[in-house]
Scaffold this active site. Structure first.
Site, PDB file in Angstrom:
ATOM      1  N   HIS A  84       0.812  -1.223   0.000  1.00 11.80           N
ATOM      2  CA  HIS A  84       0.000   0.000   0.000  1.00 11.80           C
ATOM      3  C   HIS A  84       0.843   1.270   0.000  1.00 11.80           C
ATOM      4  CE1 HIS A  84      -2.008  -3.291   2.233  1.00 11.80           C
ATOM      5  NE2 HIS A  84      -2.972  -3.018   1.385  1.00 11.80           N
ATOM      6  N   GLU A 136      -2.904   3.138   2.051  1.00 12.54           N
ATOM      7  CA  GLU A 136      -2.434   3.777   0.817  1.00 12.54           C
ATOM      8  C   GLU A 136      -2.584   5.294   0.897  1.00 12.54           C
ATOM      9  OE1 GLU A 136      -3.611   4.252  -3.835  1.00 12.54           O
ATOM     10  OE2 GLU A 136      -4.015   2.280  -2.944  1.00 12.54           O
TER      11      GLU A 136
END
Length: 320
Positions: A84, A136
């Site tokens: 991520h 993320e």
């Protein structure tokens, strides 16, 4: 001579293609596996390498130790950063501690990080379309000084955001969002700010787009959609939402075959099956096996796209 065995009800199963692992997930898992082979156990992994419980448990069994922050890892063991992405402060800390570290950030996420830096260098005000708290999003916002990037989570945020200079703004997006929902927000931002700088190529990754398009095909053909994936997997949750929005009467997200409820199948003649980008194919097969134990199953693959993308492993793992 007639058989007294009861006949099982017939069920038609449409299998989405593509489904399951994308190139970024495949690369991230390989990085952990190769790191354990090269350096021995344990190898520390900051955050779940990908959002799937089965993948994480298998890697734990091989010798991976999952942590949330770098200070939980000793200086003398390798550490892997999840697919991520991480804030810039994390590799900086690893360097300062002279740790061996491997960055498993998906290259398509890294592309967003590069875009963020370019916009910052051009002194643009930046908005990121994404979900608060998702690793993320934390990683992308952490590429730049705090307060530099504004998060937009929904159409209302896109409607009310007020930049200091409307003529010098840019937007980025999380790679695993709903393509359709994001398109609405982007259209509104472009309407409000005609000169807004957009990504050269769509930030939402090819694998997310392909899997969502495949689920739309399932929705047209199926009474019920099953998505194999974990609840903390953004792309898996989006697949369920996209299926419902595309017209499926019902859609469920399940970790594996143990999550099946046979009451869902009452009155159902056609079923669509797919998997999020972090879900292994053996879980899909487990669901098919479980269903075939209850129904006379015919399986047909619905092909939306063929994926041939692969990503290179870090040099540290490919050199002696």
């Amino acid at each position: 001579m007639t058989s007294d065995a009861p006949t099982r009800p017939q069920l038609r199963l449409f299998l989405a293609s593509p489904r399951g692992f994308c190139a970024g997930v495949d690369r991230a898992i390989q990085i952990v596996e190769r790191a354990i082979e090269k350096f021995g156990a344990p190898v520390y992994v900051r955050h779940e390498i990908v959002h799937n419980r089965h993948v994480v448990d298998r890697l734990k069994a091989l010798g991976a130790i999952f942590i949330e922050e770098l200070d939980e890892a000793p200086d003398d063991r390798p550490v892997v950063f999840s697919a991520h992405g991480v804030p810039k402060s994390v590799p900086a800390e690893a360097k300062s501690r002279q740790m061996i570290y491997l960055d498993a950030t998906c290259p398509l996420v890294s592309k967003v990080h590069v875009e963020a830096q370019k916009h910052f260098d051009n002194q643009r005000e930046i908005v990121l379309i994404g979900h608060a708290g998702h690793p993320e999003v934390v990683g992308t916002m952490g590429q730049l000084p705090e307060g530099t990037v504004t998060l937009i989570e929904d159409i209302e945020d896109a409607r009310t955001w007020q930049p200091k200079d409307a003529s010098n703004v840019a937007f980025l997006t999380q790679t695993t969002l709903s393509v359709d929902d994001t398109a609405d927000m982007v259209a509104l931002l472009k309407q409000r700010f005609p000169t807004i700088a957009a990504p050269h190529k769509e930030d939402i990754c090819y694998a997310t787009t392909n899997r969502q398009d495949a689920v739309k095909m399932l929705a047209e053909a199926s009474d019920l959609i099953l998505v194999v994936g974990s609840r903390n997997s953004s792309n898996s949750v989006r697949l369920k939402e996209v299926g419902l929005k595309a017209g499926a009467k019902a859609a469920y997200l399940i970790d594996d075959a143990s999550g099946l409820e046979w009451s869902w199948f009452e009155g159902v003649q056609t079923i669509g099956l797919t998997a999020g980008a972090s879900a292994p194919e053996d879980l899909v097969q487990g669901v098919i096996d479980a269903i075939s134990g209850h129904f006379d199953l015919t399986i047909e693959e619905l092909v939306e796209a063929r994926e041939t993308v692969t990503f290179k492993l870090p040099r540290l793992l490919t050199t002696a």
